[in-house]
Scaffold this active site. Structure first.
Site, mmCIF file in Angstrom:
data_model
loop_
_atom_site.group_PDB
_atom_site.id
_atom_site.type_symbol
_atom_site.label_atom_id
_atom_site.label_comp_id
_atom_site.label_asym_id
_atom_site.label_seq_id
_atom_site.Cartn_x
_atom_site.Cartn_y
_atom_site.Cartn_z
ATOM 1 N N LYS A 113 42.007 37.693 40.280
ATOM 2 C CA LYS A 113 40.916 37.194 41.135
ATOM 3 C C LYS A 113 40.847 35.671 41.133
ATOM 4 O O LYS A 113 40.557 35.063 42.158
ATOM 5 C CB LYS A 113 39.576 37.800 40.700
ATOM 6 N N LYS A 200 46.796 47.333 50.053
ATOM 7 C CA LYS A 200 45.689 48.266 49.926
ATOM 8 C C LYS A 200 44.602 47.911 50.942
ATOM 9 O O LYS A 200 44.356 46.719 51.169
ATOM 10 C CB LYS A 200 45.137 48.086 48.506
ATOM 11 N N LYS A 203 38.439 44.693 52.298
ATOM 12 C CA LYS A 203 37.713 43.818 53.220
ATOM 13 C C LYS A 203 38.216 42.388 53.144
ATOM 14 O O LYS A 203 38.174 41.651 54.115
ATOM 15 C CB LYS A 203 36.220 43.850 52.908
#
Ligand code: AMP
Length: 337
Positions: A113, A200, A203
């Protein structure tokens, strides 16, 4: 053998509208688990603060996600909103002191991340909150003495950390207080982006990559129609895009069409337009009752919000009990001490 149902805990971040990957990969499973387990499900708004977000949207996203979970079939009495149970944040602080920096530093999701943020902007701000996130996750799980946590393989490392924290806590404070939560690996669907089936569905990839299950039917049909079937990469056997469409067809329950199109594929006779047509109908049929239920809930929003506030207050009683016992063990004052 005791007949007492085992505790299951799982949480979802309020990221705006739920997408098909969330539903098929997690929420549908949560709904089914309610029959056999004592389930507690959370909309974890404190977690949503760990990545860049807009304060003005967070509260609305939190309510939307909670109402959408109800529309999907989660029972309101099983649902809570994390910020309405502030004991999670207090337990998080306590558990942070039985989790080593080095252990936390091994978490691959933090690396992923923070790299994702740095890829977008070299100077991006990476918070300590993002680094500490798995400790809050451990608090979410341990505060309800969860026996099982339904997770995908990508969350295995975080659950192991929760188990380690439980173990260290029990050792340090001399009592087998926390149970060691086990993963519940159920059929774990991985839904791929329709626009780029090498990734994958998510959003964060952008609008064309995810199917909003509460979106309009014309959009769902259009997205399926333009789904990428061949990415140009050499693959053995079925390409990921086609496999994804077959998976979606199966998930939508159109098994006859699935079997017949699979025969066409084996006979090298498959027409992508036929496959896409069936998938589009399947997804529209899958999403329609959920969307209609959501519209119903939305038209009586106040009432459903109140229900969630009440269930959060009820669930909070368990969290308060755990926190009181934890404070006794670690030497922190409770109000009546
Ligand atoms: P996220 O919002 O990405 O943290 O995902 C919330 C939940 O939905 C997690 O349990 C994920 O495993 C699941 N999920 C998200 N995207 C997908 C996907 N494309 N396929 C399957 N499951 C997914």
């Amino acid at each position: 053998m005791s007949n007492k149902k085992k505790n299951v805990l799982s949480c979802l971040q309020p990221t705006g509208d739920m997408h098909l990957g969330n539903y098929l990969g997690a929420v549908q499973n949560w709904v089914n688990l309610q029959e056999d387990y004592n389930c507690t499900y959370g909309v974890v708004d404190y977690h949503a603060m760990t990545m860049p977000y807009k304060a003005k949207n967070l509260r609305e996203n939190t309510w939307n996600m909670a109402l959408q979970l109800l529309a999907c079939g989660i029972n309101s009495e099983n649902l809570f909103i994390q910020s309405l149970v502030p004991e999670h944040a207090e337990l998080y602080w306590i558990l942070g002191n039985v989790c080593s920096f080095g252990r936390l530093n091994l978490m691959t999701q933090f690396k992923d991340k923070s790299e994702q943020l740095k890829d977008k902007d070299k100077e991006a701000f990476v918070s300590a909150g993002l680094f500490n996130y798995p400790v809050l996750q451990a608090a979410d799980i341990l505060i309800y003495h969860a026996d099982f946590v339904p997770i995908g393989k990508d969350q295995t490392q975080h659950l192991e950390l929760s188990r380690d924290i439980a173990q260290r806590f029990n050792h340090q404070f001399g009592k087998e207080y926390f149970a060691h939560p086990e993963p519940l690996y159920t059929k774990n669907m991985k839904i791929l982006s329709l626009a780029n089936p090498l990734k994958k569905m998510s959003k964060s990839l952008g609008e064309k990559h995810y199917v909003n299950i509460f979106g309009d039917e014309a959009r769902i049909r259009k997205q399926v129609k333009s789904a990428v079937t061949d990415t140009g990469e050499a693959t053995e056997g079925m390409s990921p895009g086609v496999q994804n469409l077959f998976d979606l067809l199966e998930a939508s329950g159109r098994m006859e069409a699935h079997a017949s199109l699979m025969d066409d594929y084996r006979d090298s006779n498959l027409k992508y337009s036929d496959l896409k047509g069936e998938v589009a109908e399947g997804l529209v049929g899958l999403c329609r009752p959920i969307r209609e239920r959501y519209e119903e809930i939305n038209s009586n929003k106040k009432n459903f919000k109140n229900k969630i506030k009440e269930s959060s207050a009820e669930i909070r009683k368990d969290a308060k009990k755990t926190l009181k016992e934890v404070k006794e063990l670690v030497g922190i004052l409770n109000p009546k001490d």
